[in-house]
Write an enzyme that holds these catalytic residues in place. Structure first.
Site, PDB file in Angstrom:
ATOM      1  N   CYS A  80      10.954  -6.125   6.819  1.00  0.00           N
ATOM      2  CA  CYS A  80       9.851  -7.035   7.112  1.00  0.00           C
ATOM      3  C   CYS A  80      10.493  -8.050   7.831  1.00  0.00           C
ATOM      4  O   CYS A  80       9.746  -8.755   8.777  1.00  0.00           O
ATOM      5  CB  CYS A  80       9.218  -7.332   6.292  1.00  0.00           C
TER       6      CYS A  80
ATOM      7  N   CYS B 282      12.062  -7.831   2.526  1.00  0.00           N
ATOM      8  CA  CYS B 282      12.863  -5.815   3.159  1.00  0.00           C
ATOM      9  C   CYS B 282      13.172  -6.251   4.560  1.00  0.00           C
ATOM     10  O   CYS B 282      12.542  -7.079   4.183  1.00  0.00           O
ATOM     11  CB  CYS B 282      12.640  -4.558   2.396  1.00  0.00           C
TER      12      CYS B 282
ATOM     13  N   GLU C 238       4.256  -7.678   2.738  1.00  0.00           N
ATOM     14  CA  GLU C 238       4.170  -8.714   4.161  1.00  0.00           C
ATOM     15  C   GLU C 238       4.310  -8.099   5.492  1.00  0.00           C
ATOM     16  O   GLU C 238       2.987  -8.708   5.767  1.00  0.00           O
ATOM     17  CB  GLU C 238       5.978  -8.854   4.016  1.00  0.00           C
TER      18      GLU C 238
ATOM     19  N   ILE D 232       0.924  -1.620   0.029  1.00  0.00           N
ATOM     20  CA  ILE D 232      -0.083  -0.395   0.288  1.00  0.00           C
ATOM     21  C   ILE D 232       1.008   1.412   0.135  1.00  0.00           C
ATOM     22  O   ILE D 232       1.731   1.412   0.904  1.00  0.00           O
ATOM     23  CB  ILE D 232      -0.878   0.137   1.114  1.00  0.00           C
TER      24      ILE D 232
ATOM     25  N   CYS E 299       4.566  -2.824   3.029  1.00  0.00           N
ATOM     26  CA  CYS E 299       4.725  -3.135   2.222  1.00  0.00           C
ATOM     27  C   CYS E 299       4.052  -4.714   2.358  1.00  0.00           C
ATOM     28  O   CYS E 299       2.873  -4.839   3.434  1.00  0.00           O
ATOM     29  CB  CYS E 299       6.511  -4.200   2.693  1.00  0.00           C
TER      30      CYS E 299
HETATM   31  N1  THU Z   1       7.259  -4.231  -1.558  1.00  0.00           N
HETATM   32  C1  THU Z   1       6.569  -4.828  -0.968  1.00  0.00           C
HETATM   33  O1  THU Z   1       5.377  -4.829  -0.602  1.00  0.00           O
HETATM   34  N2  THU Z   1       7.000  -6.152  -0.424  1.00  0.00           N
HETATM   35  C2  THU Z   1       8.170  -6.506  -0.336  1.00  0.00           C
HETATM   36  O2  THU Z   1       9.809  -7.826  -0.714  1.00  0.00           O
HETATM   37  C3  THU Z   1       9.206  -5.888  -1.641  1.00  0.00           C
HETATM   38  C4  THU Z   1       8.667  -4.027  -1.584  1.00  0.00           C
HETATM   39  C5  THU Z   1       6.774  -3.214  -2.075  1.00  0.00           C
HETATM   40  C6  THU Z   1       6.937  -1.866  -1.450  1.00  0.00           C
HETATM   41  C7  THU Z   1       6.327  -1.186  -2.852  1.00  0.00           C
HETATM   42  O3  THU Z   1       5.345  -0.404  -2.387  1.00  0.00           O
HETATM   43  C8  THU Z   1       6.948  -1.102  -3.314  1.00  0.00           C
HETATM   44  O4  THU Z   1       6.721  -2.881  -3.500  1.00  0.00           O
HETATM   45  C9  THU Z   1       8.127  -0.932  -4.222  1.00  0.00           C
HETATM   46  O5  THU Z   1       9.391  -1.720  -3.713  1.00  0.00           O
END
Ligand code: THU
Length: 137
Positions: free
Chosen positions: A97, A94, A56, A44, A54
């Site tokens: 997370c 990341c 996760e 989001i 993220c």
């Molecule tokens: N993002 C995630 O939701 N999870 C991950 O494991 C890597 C990154 C999202 C954050 C952001 O909205 C987009 O991916 C680009 O980094």
């Protein structure tokens, strides 16, 4: 025995809800609890970038806020919005997370990174986060 395929499928369902107009990188997660419940998550984003959450952590925070504390595995999928199925690489979680996972999960917690419905790799949290700062017990 964890049904990895089912969990990957749930992560793709979560990904459908992604709100990612700034990066166009859509991520989905499916978090499996010890009791067998699944919490889906998506990323989001925000125009001011830093509030972005993220997929996760969305799944974890949904579950934790519902009282869940025992987690078995999470499946994660991520790709560019218009990518064709099967062209993506895995989307590893990341550092932030991983730290949230370390707060609530044991080091044998399983992290399923999928490139498609039937192409996935399974890691433990301990493998992805050695020398981790663990919560004070
Ligand atoms: N993002 C995630 O939701 N999870 C991950 O494991 C890597 C990154 C999202 C954050 C952001 O909205 C987009 O991916 C680009 O980094």
């Amino acid at each position: 025995m964890i049904d990895y395929k089912m969990l990957v499928n749930e992560a793709y369902e979560g990904q459908k809800m992604a709100y990612a107009p700034y990066s166009n990188w859509v991520v989905g997660a499916a978090l499996l609890t010890k009791s067998g419940k699944i919490y889906r998550g998506c990323n989001i984003e925000s125009a001011t970038f830093s509030p972005t959450n993220c997929a996760e952590r969305t799944a974890f925070f949904k579950a934790i806020s519902e009282g869940e504390r025992d987690f078995v595995a999470i499946a994660i999928v991520g790709n560019a919005k218009d990518a064709e199925m099967g062209t993506a690489d895995v989307c590893p979680p990341c550092g932030v997370c991983r730290q949230v996972m370390a707060e609530f999960c044991n080091l044998d917690f399983e992290i399923v990174l999928a490139k498609s419905y039937d192409d996935y790799q399974v890691y433990t949290l301990g493998e992805l986060m050695p020398l981790v700062s663990l919560p004070i017990k």
